[in-house]
Design an enzyme around this catalytic site. Sequence first.
Site, PDB file in Angstrom:
ATOM      1  N   PHE A  87       0.851  -1.187   0.000  1.00  0.00           N
ATOM      2  CA  PHE A  87       0.000   0.000   0.000  1.00  0.00           C
ATOM      3  C   PHE A  87       0.888   1.238   0.000  1.00  0.00           C
ATOM      4  O   PHE A  87       1.643   1.454   0.951  1.00  0.00           O
ATOM      5  CB  PHE A  87      -0.858  -0.055   1.269  1.00  0.00           C
ATOM      6  CG  PHE A  87      -1.880   1.027   1.468  1.00  0.00           C
ATOM      7  CD1 PHE A  87      -3.067   1.037   0.742  1.00  0.00           C
ATOM      8  CD2 PHE A  87      -1.694   1.995   2.442  1.00  0.00           C
ATOM      9  CE1 PHE A  87      -4.047   2.007   0.983  1.00  0.00           C
ATOM     10  CE2 PHE A  87      -2.668   2.969   2.687  1.00  0.00           C
ATOM     11  CZ  PHE A  87      -3.845   2.964   1.951  1.00  0.00           C
ATOM     12  N   GLY A 136       2.515  12.521   5.237  1.00  0.00           N
ATOM     13  CA  GLY A 136       2.326  11.335   6.081  1.00  0.00           C
ATOM     14  C   GLY A 136       0.943  11.374   6.701  1.00  0.00           C
ATOM     15  O   GLY A 136      -0.033  10.920   6.107  1.00  0.00           O
ATOM     16  N   ILE A 153       7.237   2.152   2.831  1.00  0.00           N
ATOM     17  CA  ILE A 153       6.225   1.269   2.264  1.00  0.00           C
ATOM     18  C   ILE A 153       6.470  -0.185   2.702  1.00  0.00           C
ATOM     19  O   ILE A 153       7.434  -0.823   2.263  1.00  0.00           O
ATOM     20  CB  ILE A 153       6.171   1.398   0.721  1.00  0.00           C
ATOM     21  CG1 ILE A 153       5.949   2.878   0.337  1.00  0.00           C
ATOM     22  CG2 ILE A 153       5.075   0.508   0.138  1.00  0.00           C
ATOM     23  CD1 ILE A 153       4.729   3.550   0.967  1.00  0.00           C
ATOM     24  N   GLU A 155      -0.388   3.062  10.051  1.00  0.00           N
ATOM     25  CA  GLU A 155      -1.823   3.095   9.718  1.00  0.00           C
ATOM     26  C   GLU A 155      -2.554   4.194  10.517  1.00  0.00           C
ATOM     27  O   GLU A 155      -3.705   4.046  10.907  1.00  0.00           O
ATOM     28  CB  GLU A 155      -2.464   1.702   9.872  1.00  0.00           C
ATOM     29  CG  GLU A 155      -1.795   0.713   8.910  1.00  0.00           C
ATOM     30  CD  GLU A 155      -2.561  -0.548   8.609  1.00  0.00           C
ATOM     31  OE1 GLU A 155      -3.802  -0.510   8.681  1.00  0.00           O
ATOM     32  OE2 GLU A 155      -1.922  -1.558   8.267  1.00  0.00           O
ATOM     33  N   ILE A 173       9.158  -5.573  34.992  1.00  0.00           N
ATOM     34  CA  ILE A 173       9.062  -6.806  35.784  1.00  0.00           C
ATOM     35  C   ILE A 173      10.306  -7.673  35.575  1.00  0.00           C
ATOM     36  O   ILE A 173      10.844  -8.259  36.515  1.00  0.00           O
ATOM     37  CB  ILE A 173       7.767  -7.573  35.406  1.00  0.00           C
ATOM     38  CG1 ILE A 173       6.544  -6.795  35.913  1.00  0.00           C
ATOM     39  CG2 ILE A 173       7.773  -9.003  35.979  1.00  0.00           C
ATOM     40  CD1 ILE A 173       5.206  -7.269  35.346  1.00  0.00           C
TER      41      ILE A 173
HETATM   42  N1  COS Z   1     -14.338   6.313   4.739  1.00  0.00           N
HETATM   43  C1  COS Z   1     -14.828   6.875   3.599  1.00  0.00           C
HETATM   44  N2  COS Z   1     -14.605   8.173   3.265  1.00  0.00           N
HETATM   45  C2  COS Z   1     -13.869   8.904   4.120  1.00  0.00           C
HETATM   46  C3  COS Z   1     -13.340   8.382   5.318  1.00  0.00           C
HETATM   47  C4  COS Z   1     -13.602   7.038   5.610  1.00  0.00           C
HETATM   48  N3  COS Z   1     -13.130   6.463   6.733  1.00  0.00           N
HETATM   49  N4  COS Z   1     -12.645   9.353   5.948  1.00  0.00           N
HETATM   50  C5  COS Z   1     -12.749  10.448   5.197  1.00  0.00           C
HETATM   51  N5  COS Z   1     -13.485  10.191   4.083  1.00  0.00           N
HETATM   52  C6  COS Z   1     -13.866  11.119   3.009  1.00  0.00           C
HETATM   53  C7  COS Z   1     -14.551  12.333   3.618  1.00  0.00           C
HETATM   54  O1  COS Z   1     -15.943  12.092   3.786  1.00  0.00           O
HETATM   55  C8  COS Z   1     -14.275  13.400   2.582  1.00  0.00           C
HETATM   56  O2  COS Z   1     -15.174  13.246   1.509  1.00  0.00           O
HETATM   57  P1  COS Z   1     -16.071  14.492   0.975  1.00  0.00           P
HETATM   58  O3  COS Z   1     -15.065  15.513   0.531  1.00  0.00           O
HETATM   59  O4  COS Z   1     -16.868  13.890  -0.156  1.00  0.00           O
HETATM   60  O5  COS Z   1     -16.875  14.928   2.134  1.00  0.00           O
HETATM   61  C9  COS Z   1     -12.900  13.024   2.064  1.00  0.00           C
HETATM   62  O6  COS Z   1     -12.713  11.633   2.380  1.00  0.00           O
HETATM   63  C10 COS Z   1     -11.813  13.845   2.734  1.00  0.00           C
HETATM   64  O7  COS Z   1     -11.919  13.645   4.122  1.00  0.00           O
HETATM   65  P2  COS Z   1     -11.340  14.674   5.198  1.00  0.00           P
HETATM   66  O8  COS Z   1     -11.806  16.045   4.854  1.00  0.00           O
HETATM   67  O9  COS Z   1     -11.662  14.133   6.541  1.00  0.00           O
HETATM   68  O10 COS Z   1      -9.778  14.570   4.876  1.00  0.00           O
HETATM   69  P3  COS Z   1      -8.555  15.247   5.584  1.00  0.00           P
HETATM   70  O11 COS Z   1      -7.633  15.705   4.509  1.00  0.00           O
HETATM   71  O12 COS Z   1      -9.006  16.219   6.620  1.00  0.00           O
HETATM   72  O13 COS Z   1      -7.786  14.015   6.277  1.00  0.00           O
HETATM   73  C11 COS Z   1      -7.217  12.411   7.961  1.00  0.00           C
HETATM   74  C12 COS Z   1      -8.303  13.232   7.246  1.00  0.00           C
HETATM   75  C13 COS Z   1      -6.196  13.250   8.696  1.00  0.00           C
HETATM   76  C14 COS Z   1      -8.004  11.601   8.962  1.00  0.00           C
HETATM   77  C15 COS Z   1      -6.512  11.489   6.927  1.00  0.00           C
HETATM   78  O14 COS Z   1      -5.643  12.234   6.120  1.00  0.00           O
HETATM   79  C16 COS Z   1      -5.728  10.360   7.575  1.00  0.00           C
HETATM   80  O15 COS Z   1      -6.294   9.334   7.950  1.00  0.00           O
HETATM   81  N6  COS Z   1      -4.420  10.551   7.726  1.00  0.00           N
HETATM   82  C17 COS Z   1      -3.546   9.472   8.213  1.00  0.00           C
HETATM   83  C18 COS Z   1      -3.095   8.653   7.077  1.00  0.00           C
HETATM   84  C19 COS Z   1      -2.512   7.373   7.567  1.00  0.00           C
HETATM   85  O16 COS Z   1      -3.106   6.616   8.319  1.00  0.00           O
HETATM   86  N7  COS Z   1      -1.327   7.099   7.099  1.00  0.00           N
HETATM   87  C20 COS Z   1      -0.666   5.895   7.424  1.00  0.00           C
HETATM   88  C21 COS Z   1      -0.090   5.366   6.179  1.00  0.00           C
HETATM   89  S1  COS Z   1      -0.656   3.820   5.759  1.00  0.00           S
HETATM   90  S2  COS Z   1       0.550   2.642   6.787  1.00  0.00           S
END
Ligand code: COS
Length: 383
Positions: A122, A130, A156, A364, A338
């Site tokens: 992924f 990030g 990755i 994640e 411990i």
């Molecule tokens: N399922 C489906 N859709 C989702 C969703 C989910 N769980 N979370 C968000 N969305 C959708 C939102 O509804 C929004 O759609 P609309 O524009 O149509 O309303 C769109 O995605 C953007 O969402 P949002 O505005 O919440 O995005 P942000 O840029 O504010 O980001 C976070 C949100 C910070 C939560 C996100 O960037 C994130 O999870 N970051 C961490 C990434 C991560 O885990 N990285 C690890 C790498 S993989 S090992």
Amino acid sequence: MIRDPETLTLLLDSISRFVSERLVPMEAHVAETDQIPDDVVADMKALGLFGMSIPEAYGGMGLTMEEEVMAGFAVAQTSPAFRSLFATNNGIGAQGIVIDGTPEQKDFYLPRIATGEIIGSFALTEPDSGSDAGSLRTSASKEGDAYVINGTKRYITNAPEAGIFTVMARTDAARKGADGISAFIVEKNTPGLSLGNIDKKMGQKGAHTCDVIFDNVRVPASQLIGGVEGVGFKTAMKVLDKGRINIAAASVGAAERILRDAIRYAKERKQFGKAIGEFQLIQAMLADSHAEIYAARCMVLDAARRRDEGLNVSTEAACAKMFASEMCGRVADRAVQIFGGAGYLAEYGIERFYRDVRLFRIFEGTTQIQQLVIAKNLLRDAG
Ligand code: COS
């Protein structure tokens, strides 16, 4: 949802036997060599571990989320590096195709992912993107019936072993946020795709990460997941909702193992004329650890059951991931305490777990990102 308790018990028993007889004895060797031996990987494939969450129609086990987390508790009773190898095939490396792929994409890739013939990886994170995944800069420009991908992905997991990558890239340069992002399936041998050096990590030796570099990588338009542009960020978020429940399950399993080791040591180690487990200050650490593991286990199972019911579990997945991974860190820290001096020595293995599980609070989505997801959902739901 558990479809057939008897079949599930058989599966869990065979996983537990494999873990205790085959993997636990290999833990130190894998940590030293940074490599899981090929015969162990072959046994993992034979057990079906690469295809647990791939639907049965494509040759996988088609486990429900509840069944999958129970299998996750069992596989996590050993070094997390082992699960890391097949975890991406069950989780983030395949779920983009499972959830949003076209029938052709599913037919072509899922059967080979299910057997472990190909490893799925992924590719979301980048050097400058990030936690703020929506700001990613890797581009995918449409040229005729192909897309040309340029950019670099970082940290990755399983990239050195991967046969395919789920790559999130910006198809609409004018849209700087999440809605300009699309998801692609990119095969490892596509010209222009190259890998960086394998990263030297704090722990989880035997599990590998590296950069993935895209230099004018041309993929047919048919590699666009679901055939739809602009929804790749949502695909990634849906994948992560499921992935976060899996990391929470891994945290529970690892914490159970660590606590078991700590209890055994507390019964064996004698100080002041008796086993240290007879002292209440040690007992408090054991009791706190057990109570927290129990709480996390209940959360994981509840989140999994809700997902099986088809509910949106974005909040519950974030809660479970945050609580379980932080809990696992506390349990590992108490276990080192411990074990005392022995906890600091490599030969007892506890310091290795302490380092290995540190990643659970980061990948994640960090704990702080889970807090943001939970709070954002709460405020939205309140109207
Ligand atoms: N399922 C489906 N859709 C989702 C969703 C989910 N769980 N979370 C968000 N969305 C959708 C939102 O509804 C929004 O759609 P609309 O524009 O149509 O309303 C769109 O995605 C953007 O969402 P949002 O505005 O919440 O995005 P942000 O840029 O504010 O980001 C976070 C949100 C910070 C939560 C996100 O960037 C994130 O999870 N970051 C961490 C990434 C991560 O885990 N990285 C690890 C790498 S993989 S090992």
